[in-house]
Design a protein around this motif. Structure first.
Motif, PDB file in Angstrom:
ATOM      1  N   ASP A 130       0.811  -1.224   0.000  1.00  0.00           N
ATOM      2  CA  ASP A 130       0.000   0.000   0.000  1.00  0.00           C
ATOM      3  C   ASP A 130       0.842   1.270   0.000  1.00  0.00           C
ATOM      4  O   ASP A 130       0.464   2.276  -0.602  1.00  0.00           O
ATOM      5  N   GLU A 131       2.018   1.234   0.639  1.00  0.00           N
ATOM      6  CA  GLU A 131       2.889   2.418   0.630  1.00  0.00           C
ATOM      7  C   GLU A 131       3.398   2.712  -0.779  1.00  0.00           C
ATOM      8  O   GLU A 131       3.452   3.872  -1.216  1.00  0.00           O
ATOM      9  N   GLN A 132       3.773   1.667  -1.510  1.00  0.00           N
ATOM     10  CA  GLN A 132       4.222   1.849  -2.888  1.00  0.00           C
ATOM     11  C   GLN A 132       3.097   2.414  -3.752  1.00  0.00           C
ATOM     12  O   GLN A 132       3.322   3.288  -4.603  1.00  0.00           O
ATOM     13  N   ALA A 133       1.871   1.922  -3.542  1.00  0.00           N
ATOM     14  CA  ALA A 133       0.729   2.411  -4.315  1.00  0.00           C
ATOM     15  C   ALA A 133       0.489   3.898  -4.063  1.00  0.00           C
ATOM     16  O   ALA A 133       0.232   4.672  -4.992  1.00  0.00           O
ATOM     17  N   ARG A 134       0.585   4.310  -2.806  1.00  0.00           N
ATOM     18  CA  ARG A 134       0.377   5.736  -2.493  1.00  0.00           C
ATOM     19  C   ARG A 134       1.462   6.595  -3.139  1.00  0.00           C
ATOM     20  O   ARG A 134       1.186   7.698  -3.629  1.00  0.00           O
ATOM     21  N   ARG A 135       2.694   6.103  -3.133  1.00  0.00           N
ATOM     22  CA  ARG A 135       3.791   6.857  -3.760  1.00  0.00           C
ATOM     23  C   ARG A 135       3.532   7.054  -5.250  1.00  0.00           C
ATOM     24  O   ARG A 135       3.883   8.096  -5.825  1.00  0.00           O
ATOM     25  N   LEU A 136       2.905   6.053  -5.867  1.00  0.00           N
ATOM     26  CA  LEU A 136       2.611   6.126  -7.301  1.00  0.00           C
ATOM     27  C   LEU A 136       1.321   6.887  -7.600  1.00  0.00           C
ATOM     28  O   LEU A 136       0.944   7.032  -8.762  1.00  0.00           O
ATOM     29  N   GLY A 137       0.648   7.346  -6.560  1.00  0.00           N
ATOM     30  CA  GLY A 137      -0.586   8.114  -6.764  1.00  0.00           C
ATOM     31  C   GLY A 137      -1.787   7.261  -7.099  1.00  0.00           C
ATOM     32  O   GLY A 137      -2.753   7.752  -7.695  1.00  0.00           O
ATOM     33  N   ILE A 138      -1.772   5.981  -6.694  1.00  0.00           N
ATOM     34  CA  ILE A 138      -2.892   5.076  -6.979  1.00  0.00           C
ATOM     35  C   ILE A 138      -3.871   5.137  -5.811  1.00  0.00           C
ATOM     36  O   ILE A 138      -3.543   4.719  -4.694  1.00  0.00           O
ATOM     37  N   ASP A 139      -5.066   5.646  -6.046  1.00  0.00           N
ATOM     38  CA  ASP A 139      -6.086   5.768  -5.006  1.00  0.00           C
ATOM     39  C   ASP A 139      -6.854   4.450  -4.931  1.00  0.00           C
ATOM     40  O   ASP A 139      -8.029   4.366  -5.298  1.00  0.00           O
ATOM     41  N   TYR A 140      -6.180   3.415  -4.443  1.00  0.00           N
ATOM     42  CA  TYR A 140      -6.706   2.051  -4.532  1.00  0.00           C
ATOM     43  C   TYR A 140      -7.980   1.852  -3.709  1.00  0.00           C
ATOM     44  O   TYR A 140      -8.830   1.029  -4.059  1.00  0.00           O
ATOM     45  N   ARG A 141      -8.150   2.589  -2.620  1.00  0.00           N
ATOM     46  CA  ARG A 141      -9.354   2.428  -1.804  1.00  0.00           C
ATOM     47  C   ARG A 141     -10.597   2.950  -2.512  1.00  0.00           C
ATOM     48  O   ARG A 141     -11.712   2.519  -2.207  1.00  0.00           O
ATOM     49  N   VAL A 142     -10.407   3.865  -3.453  1.00  0.00           N
ATOM     50  CA  VAL A 142     -11.536   4.434  -4.198  1.00  0.00           C
ATOM     51  C   VAL A 142     -11.793   3.651  -5.484  1.00  0.00           C
ATOM     52  O   VAL A 142     -12.932   3.277  -5.775  1.00  0.00           O
ATOM     53  N   VAL A 143     -10.733   3.375  -6.245  1.00  0.00           N
ATOM     54  CA  VAL A 143     -10.912   2.748  -7.557  1.00  0.00           C
ATOM     55  C   VAL A 143     -10.785   1.232  -7.507  1.00  0.00           C
ATOM     56  O   VAL A 143     -11.154   0.547  -8.467  1.00  0.00           O
ATOM     57  N   GLY A 144     -10.277   0.675  -6.403  1.00  0.00           N
ATOM     58  CA  GLY A 144     -10.036  -0.762  -6.338  1.00  0.00           C
ATOM     59  C   GLY A 144     -11.223  -1.553  -5.813  1.00  0.00           C
ATOM     60  O   GLY A 144     -12.160  -1.010  -5.217  1.00  0.00           O
ATOM     61  N   LYS A 145     -11.158  -2.865  -6.024  1.00  0.00           N
ATOM     62  CA  LYS A 145     -12.154  -3.788  -5.492  1.00  0.00           C
ATOM     63  C   LYS A 145     -11.509  -4.590  -4.361  1.00  0.00           C
ATOM     64  O   LYS A 145     -10.451  -5.186  -4.550  1.00  0.00           O
ATOM     65  N   PRO A 146     -12.129  -4.616  -3.178  1.00  0.00           N
ATOM     66  CA  PRO A 146     -11.531  -5.307  -2.033  1.00  0.00           C
ATOM     67  C   PRO A 146     -11.309  -6.797  -2.307  1.00  0.00           C
ATOM     68  O   PRO A 146     -12.084  -7.438  -3.024  1.00  0.00           O
ATOM     69  N   MET A 147     -10.239  -7.329  -1.721  1.00  0.00           N
ATOM     70  CA  MET A 147      -9.902  -8.734  -1.864  1.00  0.00           C
ATOM     71  C   MET A 147      -9.139  -9.157  -0.616  1.00  0.00           C
ATOM     72  O   MET A 147      -8.738  -8.333   0.199  1.00  0.00           O
ATOM     73  N   VAL A 148      -8.964 -10.466  -0.445  1.00  0.00           N
ATOM     74  CA  VAL A 148      -8.133 -11.007   0.622  1.00  0.00           C
ATOM     75  C   VAL A 148      -7.046 -11.839  -0.039  1.00  0.00           C
ATOM     76  O   VAL A 148      -7.317 -12.666  -0.912  1.00  0.00           O
TER      77      VAL A 148
END
Length: 214
Positions: A130-148
């Motif tokens: 998740d830290e790498q995603a934030r650095r890349l500007g990926i708003d994964y909580r908004v555009v992503g689909k939850p998974m385990v």
């Protein structure tokens, strides 16, 4: 004054009728990667891109696009403009040397942001924490689909996302599936099969070669 207004009307009409340069550079079931006046967009059926270009239908063979209100059929890597169709660009290839640790490391970019990848042919998708995603500007909580996801440390919360662009050298793939995982795993961004399946690749005597596909 009348002549000036008439000239302005004709000028505006000519601009409105000017067809954008459109090229389909990727085809998928119900989606296409479209180059519109040099700007690439991953568009699903029903979505509208730059210049109002809309994807009406798409499969692995062709796409039907609405351009300036007119539906046209496009093959892969064929550019349509006032001068007609152009030939596909030649394939590009890059070589990556195996590191002393036995792995293949390569610099590239995700959504235009610099990224360092560890190539992992055992990974289904591109994976990052998740830290790498934030650095890349990926708003994964908004555009992503939850998974385990299951990791060496146990199960963790994750999100499935679609990356607009993943690029190694001059080899760019649009609309690439990826996973974002909470916590520190993976420590490096894993370049998995969601990218590698979209390019040509092979290993030969300590080198991995990646080649663009048309």
């Amino acid at each position: 004054m009348l002549r000036a207004l008439l000239a302005l009307t004709l000028s505006l009409a000519a601009v409105a009728q000017a067809a954008p340069q459109v090229r389909v550079v990727g085809l998928f079931p119900n989606a296409a990667v479209v180059n519109i006046d040099g700007q690439r967009k991953f568009l699903k059926v029903g979505e509208t891109g730059p210049q109002g270009v809309q994807v009406i239908s798409a499969d692995s063979h062709k796409a039907v696009l609405r351009v300036n209100g007119v539906e046209q059929t496009f093959d892969l890597s064929r550019e349509y403009n006032a001068s007609g169709y152009s030939a596909p660009a030649p394939a590009q290839e890059m070589g990556i040397a195996r590191n002393t640790d036995g792995h293949y490391w390569v610099s590239g970019s995700i959504n235009g942001q610099t990224a360092q990848f560890l190539i992992d042919t055992g990974a289904t998708t591109i994976a990052m924490n998740d830290e790498q995603a934030r650095r890349l500007g990926i708003d994964y909580r908004v555009v992503g689909k939850p998974m385990v996801a299951s990791t060496a440390s146990g199960t963790v919360q994750g999100w499935r996302v679609t990356l607009n662009s993943v690029k190694l050298g001059g080899i760019e793939v649009l609309g690439v599936d990826a996973s974002v995982l909470e916590g520190g795993f993976p420590t490096e961004i894993l370049l998995g099969m969601s990218y590698l399946n979209r390019v040509g690749w092979r290993e030969d005597q300590g080198m991995m070669y990646i080649q663009s596909k048309h």
